[in-house]
Design a protein around this motif. Structure first.
Motif, short mmCIF file in Angstrom:
data_model
loop_
_atom_site.label_atom_id
_atom_site.label_comp_id
_atom_site.label_asym_id
_atom_site.label_seq_id
_atom_site.Cartn_x
_atom_site.Cartn_y
_atom_site.Cartn_z
N GLY A 128 31.46 35.48 8.81
CA GLY A 128 30.85 34.03 9.49
C GLY A 128 30.13 34.80 10.71
O GLY A 128 30.18 35.78 10.75
N GLY A 129 29.80 33.46 10.93
CA GLY A 129 28.80 33.74 12.53
C GLY A 129 30.52 34.08 13.55
O GLY A 129 31.30 34.07 13.07
N ARG B 288 26.25 31.03 13.66
CA ARG B 288 26.54 30.39 11.47
C ARG B 288 24.77 30.45 10.78
O ARG B 288 25.00 30.63 9.89
N ARG C 29 30.49 30.99 5.19
CA ARG C 29 29.58 31.89 6.90
C ARG C 29 29.71 30.99 8.10
O ARG C 29 29.56 31.17 9.09
N SER C 30 31.22 29.99 7.85
CA SER C 30 31.40 29.89 8.95
C SER C 30 32.27 30.45 9.55
O SER C 30 32.37 31.72 9.48
N PRO C 31 32.20 30.18 11.39
CA PRO C 31 33.36 31.20 12.10
C PRO C 31 34.81 31.32 12.06
O PRO C 31 35.33 32.34 12.35
#
Length: 294
Positions: free
Chosen positions: A137-138, A105, A130-132
């Motif tokens: 996201g990551g 992220r 960009r939270s998983p």
């Protein structure tokens, strides 16, 4: 009651008696049983033995013209499977590039602004787009570049290769040098020669030469199931993956010299070189070479 299911192997291992089975149906019971020892019994022998195996020699027409012997070092039967398995795993794992990589992220572009206020929305707290947990996201615990290589002693690697070749001797033949019979590259002539030697072009075969002529290489490179190897490209995977092994007389002599009982290990050669250098230094002191003084 154990049930058996049929499964397709990525490696055939038909050439090697170490991995051969009577059928392609595998039981759920373990195949390899480790022996148990009581204190009064002697442990397994770890010594290396010699395997003297006769091989028929065929001419270009497919007629038997003689017989030769393959005299190689082999591991004891109790440890042979383990040595060959370790050599195979080492070769396959060292081929991995280890370049797979994903973005966390913190590395994904964007997501610097907070999507919406922390409070008074009735929604969960969110600090970045960009939270998983969100699309785009990551990646959590994704792969990163790493080194997959593992170490195996040179003597152990050589022993694994010689053991595999010796165990596949029952599915091996020796042919006379036939490079002169290929004035020009022609795959059809190579397939006809294989059939005269009792080889099925549909089965996996490995040819081992000391020197690979250009016309022979071009004649066999279009055969999907064929591997043409030289001492530089000889490897354990292709030996185990082939159903038939074919050697030239020069290749048999090379194997007996490099992997036979009378072969000299590289470490022994290095020790001899160090001893010779030490003797040269000693001779210089006896000749009256002045020593350094304080």
């Amino acid at each position: 009651m154990a049930t058996s299911t049929s499964s397709s192997l990525s490696l055939s291992f038909f050439s090697s008696s170490l991995f051969s089975t009577k059928s392609h149906h595998f039981s759920s019971k373990p195949i390899l049983k480790l022996p148990s020892f009581s204190p009064s019994q002697t442990p397994l022998s770890l010594s290396i033995k010699s395997e003297l195996t006769p091989l028929p020699i065929l001419n270009f027409s497919g007629e038997k013209v003689g017989e030769t012997f393959l005299n190689l070092k082999t591991a004891p039967s109790e440890t042979a499977r383990a040595v060959v398995h370790r050599g195979l795993i080492t070769q396959l794992q060292n081929k991995r590039r280890g370049t797979a990589s994903t973005l966390t992220r913190a590395e994904v572009r964007g997501g610097g602004r907070k999507p919406y206020p922390q409070k008074k929305t009735g929604r969960a707290r969110r600090g970045s787009q960009r939270s998983p947990l969100r699309p785009g996201g990551g990646v959590i615990f994704g792969p990163k570049p790493r080194d997959w290589s593992i170490k195996m002693n040179k003597k152990e690697k050589r022993l694994a290769l010689s053991t595999a070749i010796a165990s596949a001797a029952e599915n091996s033949i020796v042919v006379e040098e036939f490079a002169e019979n290929f004035g020009k590259p022609k795959t059809k002539d190579f397939i006809a020669a294989m059939q005269r030697w009792g080889l099925d072009p549909a089965e996996k075969s490995m040819f081992f030469f000391t020197e690979l002529e250009e016309n022979v290489e071009k004649s066999g490179r279009n055969i999907r199931t064929l591997k043409l190897l030289t001492p530089r490209s000889l490897n354990l995977f292709d030996v185990l993956n082939a159903e038939k092994l074919v050697f030239t007389q020069g290749a048999v002599d090379y194997l007996n010299q490099m992997y036979g009982v009378d072969s000299v290990d590289d470490e022994d050669e290095d020790d001899e070189d160090e001893e010779e250098e030490g003797e040269d230094v000693g001779d210089g002191e006896e000749d009256g070479t002045p020593e350094a003084t304080e």
